[in-house]
Write an enzyme that holds these catalytic residues in place. Structure first.
Site, mmCIF file in Angstrom:
data_model
loop_
_atom_site.group_PDB
_atom_site.id
_atom_site.type_symbol
_atom_site.label_atom_id
_atom_site.label_comp_id
_atom_site.label_asym_id
_atom_site.label_seq_id
_atom_site.Cartn_x
_atom_site.Cartn_y
_atom_site.Cartn_z
ATOM 1 N N ASP A 277 -5.869 4.243 7.018
ATOM 2 C CA ASP A 277 -4.807 3.800 6.126
ATOM 3 C C ASP A 277 -4.287 5.000 5.329
ATOM 4 O OD1 ASP A 277 -3.150 2.074 4.674
ATOM 5 O OD2 ASP A 277 -4.697 1.666 3.160
ATOM 6 N N HIS A 278 -2.994 5.203 5.340
ATOM 7 C CA HIS A 278 -2.359 6.271 4.564
ATOM 8 C C HIS A 278 -2.955 7.657 4.835
ATOM 9 C CE1 HIS A 278 0.403 3.844 2.236
ATOM 10 N NE2 HIS A 278 -0.571 2.996 1.995
ATOM 11 N N ASP B 255 1.209 8.751 7.040
ATOM 12 C CA ASP B 255 2.144 8.450 5.958
ATOM 13 C C ASP B 255 2.736 9.746 5.428
ATOM 14 O OD1 ASP B 255 3.563 7.643 3.794
ATOM 15 O OD2 ASP B 255 1.869 6.858 2.652
ATOM 16 N N HIS C 10 2.134 -1.143 -3.921
ATOM 17 C CA HIS C 10 0.673 -1.054 -3.833
ATOM 18 C C HIS C 10 0.034 -1.601 -5.112
ATOM 19 C CE1 HIS C 10 1.516 2.240 -0.766
ATOM 20 N NE2 HIS C 10 0.772 1.368 -0.122
ATOM 21 N N GLY C 11 -1.229 -1.967 -4.972
ATOM 22 C CA GLY C 11 -1.955 -2.460 -6.129
ATOM 23 C C GLY C 11 -1.631 -3.918 -6.394
ATOM 24 N N GLY D 56 -0.162 -6.396 -0.091
ATOM 25 C CA GLY D 56 -0.260 -7.841 0.071
ATOM 26 C C GLY D 56 -0.967 -8.560 -1.058
ATOM 27 N N SER D 57 -1.708 -7.846 -1.892
ATOM 28 C CA SER D 57 -2.490 -8.508 -2.940
ATOM 29 C C SER D 57 -1.626 -9.189 -3.985
ATOM 30 C CB SER D 57 -3.420 -7.493 -3.628
ATOM 31 O OG SER D 57 -4.434 -7.039 -2.750
ATOM 32 N N ASN E 89 -1.294 -5.377 4.569
ATOM 33 C CA ASN E 89 -2.424 -4.690 3.948
ATOM 34 C C ASN E 89 -2.879 -5.381 2.669
ATOM 35 O OD1 ASN E 89 -1.822 -2.833 5.959
ATOM 36 N ND2 ASN E 89 -2.064 -1.060 4.623
ATOM 37 N N VAL E 90 -4.186 -5.523 2.522
ATOM 38 C CA VAL E 90 -4.779 -6.108 1.322
ATOM 39 C C VAL E 90 -5.986 -5.269 0.928
ATOM 40 C CG1 VAL E 90 -5.826 -8.148 0.281
ATOM 41 C CG2 VAL E 90 -4.027 -8.421 2.000
#
Length: 279
Positions: free
Chosen positions: A82-83, A104, A177-178, A206-207, A226-227
């Site tokens: 991821d990233h 990324d 994000h976050g 996604g959170s 993404n979560v």
């Protein structure tokens, strides 16, 4: 079954009309919780780690931990970087056995983003999946955030996808994000991006997004969501509540098992939200 290529997860989801969750891990409790939820739902999934978290253990440990737990799981699961910000991130994760990669380079100008993404494509075997990002997603992940935030330009999508040879395109369409509970996806922009893209889309952050939007993402060509923050909060909360209840708590294994259960519940709920038609 063991680990599979990210391509297999994508193909399975596209053929079945599913959206794969992509859940970040850093430790055994988080991994155990994620995999239990995968077994409970039977939905193809990505387990992932970012370089900012891999500093705790290195990519080899993450691979060993995840692959060992998945050896007896009969659901397609890919291990995803991821990233990845550098080509070294890509090379090191592939050397450890990762089966899906994100490069990324969204923090660079368009041409440099293309160039670095092309180099990542060259490093990533054709049997694996490459995710790249167009636009710059806001918010912070592990206390790291972009210098600039800007949405994905639909006019650039087709050329970017073709030039980079990617299998997944991460987009900035209002997501951050976050955990940001007031954030909403611009569904009109997402539709325009979908119409311009020859590959499935990825939504980060996604959170914090509302369930009613998450449940519709399959309609917009999104294959991966993404979560991370929800899982981390579940674990931290479990240990914090245990300490508050008893500052002299000493049974690490009992609290760790409670954390696994909390993470399982969060992951399973997210998978079912992404895929409202599954039983």
């Amino acid at each position: 079954m063991g680990l599979v290529s990210g391509l297999e997860v994508i193909d399975e989801c596209v053929s079945r009309g599913l959206v794969a969750g992509a859940f970040n891990t850093t430790n055994i409790e988080t991994t155990m919780g994620i995999v239990q939820a995968i077994e409970n739902t039977g939905v193809p999934t990505f387990i992932q780690v970012a370089p900012t978290n891999a500093v705790l253990s290195g990519y080899d440990y993450i691979y060993d931990m995840v692959s060992r737990r998945l050896a007896s799981v009969d659901v397609p699961v890919a291990l995803h970087l991821d990233h990845g910000r550098t080509l070294d991130d890509v090379s090191e994760s592939l050397a450890a056995g990762f089966t899906s990669i994100m490069m990324d380079a969204s923090g660079y100008e368009y041409d440099e983003n293309v160039a670095l993404s092309q180099q990542a494509r060259g490093l990533t075997p054709a049997k694996y999946a490459l995710e790249v990002e167009l636009g710059s997603i806001g918010g912070k992940e592990d206390d790291h955030g972009p210098e600039l935030e800007f949405t994905t330009d639909p006019a650039q999508v087709a050329g970017f996808v073709e030039a980079t040879g990617c299998e997944m395109l991460a987009v900035s369409v209002g997501n951050v994000h976050g955990y940001a509970p007031n954030v909403r996806v611009d569904m009109d922009l997402l539709r325009k991006v979908q119409e311009a893209s020859a590959v499935p889309l990825v939504l980060h952050g996604g959170s914090g997004l509302p369930s009613e939007q998450l449940a519709r993402l399959h309609e917009f060509g999104v294959v991966k969501v993404n979560v991370a923050s929800d899982l981390r909060n579940a674990m931290i909360r479990t240990f914090g509540e245990a300490y508050v209840a008893n500052p002299n708590e000493y049974s690490l294994i009992r609290v760790s098992r409670q954390a696994v259960t909390a993470i399982t519940d969060v992951v399973e709920a997210r998978i079912r939200t992404f895929n409202p038609k599954i039983s």
